[in-house]
Design an enzyme around this catalytic site. Structure first.
Site, short mmCIF file in Angstrom:
data_model
loop_
_atom_site.label_atom_id
_atom_site.label_comp_id
_atom_site.label_asym_id
_atom_site.label_seq_id
_atom_site.Cartn_x
_atom_site.Cartn_y
_atom_site.Cartn_z
NE ARG A 238 5.30 47.74 53.66
CZ ARG A 238 6.11 48.28 54.58
NH1 ARG A 238 5.83 49.46 55.09
NH2 ARG A 238 7.18 47.65 54.96
NE ARG B 81 9.86 51.09 59.65
CZ ARG B 81 9.86 49.87 59.13
NH1 ARG B 81 10.47 48.88 59.74
NH2 ARG B 81 9.22 49.64 58.00
CE LYS C 182 10.47 40.26 57.07
NZ LYS C 182 9.28 41.10 57.32
NE ARG D 152 10.45 52.08 54.53
CZ ARG D 152 10.61 50.78 54.79
NH1 ARG D 152 11.55 50.38 55.62
NH2 ARG D 152 9.84 49.88 54.22
NE ARG E 216 7.60 41.38 50.81
CZ ARG E 216 8.52 42.09 51.45
NH1 ARG E 216 9.78 41.79 51.33
NH2 ARG E 216 8.17 43.07 52.24
#
Ligand code: AMP
Length: 218
Positions: free
Chosen positions: A175, A131, A17, A164, A92
């Protein structure tokens, strides 16, 4: 194409996104509102909000609807959203979607497109657990597809890149489950309103972008 474009990007974490938002912002010169970025900034500046949400973000859980609705209301009321915006990471939950509708009514605005960037759990886990981000300048890397030139140092500013906390595999799976439970109903909500467009986010990012641009009429 319409004059002012107000867009929502929906989809699981890691579907791309944020990447698509950047392409859209560049092309249409509208603002990018990422609630995840807003919350991470609050955490790194240790503001009152940041202290409240820090552990929620680390666990990959959702921040309360009340906090999120207030945050987005304030952001959308600013003048720079008049030329159009992309909401990335909000709404969300159905509560947030309903609240957004009220906020926009009050501001005399509406959503034109909801783009659902879809990706399955394994794609998301593979992408996100590889990532890495630069804590200083925010540049994003991927150990499989977009490595920094110099080992673990940021190409842009030379800082050590990091993972992260919420990008660790188990947290990514958590998640994804949070997304399935809370955000799937939001997809149905917009489908019923006939403004939902789905793209396959597991494809190459340029291919996804082509589809997104087609949806937006260009
Ligand atoms: P993101 O970068 O969009 O994946 O967001 C990172 C984290 O910020 C999420 O895992 C949530 O903890 C929190 N967050 C971002 N947007 C929202 C939202 N609309 N509602 C609740 N929590 C959110």
């Amino acid at each position: 194409m319409i004059d002012v474009m107000n867009i929502i990007l929906l989809g699981p974490p890691g579907a791309g996104k944020g990447t698509q938002a950047k392409f859209i912002v560049e092309k249409y010169k509208i603002i990018h509102i990422s609630t995840g970025d807003m919350l991470r900034e609050a955490v790194s500046s240790a503001s009152e909000l940041g202290l409240k949400v820090k552990s929620i973000l680390e666990k990959g859980l959702l921040v309360s609807d009340d906090i999120m609705n207030e945050l987005v209301k304030e952001r959308l009321s600013r003048k720079d959203s008049e030329k159009g915006f992309i909401l990335d990471g909000f709404p969300r939950t159905v509560n947030q979607a309903e609240n957004l509708e009220n906020i926009l009514k009050g501001l005399n605005k509406k959503i034109d497109y909801v783009i659902f960037v879809n990706a399955d759990e394994e794609t998301v886990v593979r992408r996100i657990s590889n990532r890495r981000v630069c804590p200083k300048c925010g540049r994003v890397y991927n150990l499989l597809t977009l490595k920094p030139e110099n080992d673990s140092l940021c190409d842009n500013c030379g800082s050590e890149i990091i993972q992260r906390k919420d990008d660790k595999e188990q947290t990514v799976r958590d998640r994804y489950n949070v997304y399935k439970e809370n955000t799937q109903p939001v997809i149905d909500y917009y489908e019923n309103k006939k403004i939902l467009f789905e793209v396959d986010g597991s494809r190459d990012l340029h291919e996804v972008n082509k589809k997104v641009m087609q949806i937006l009429g260009n």
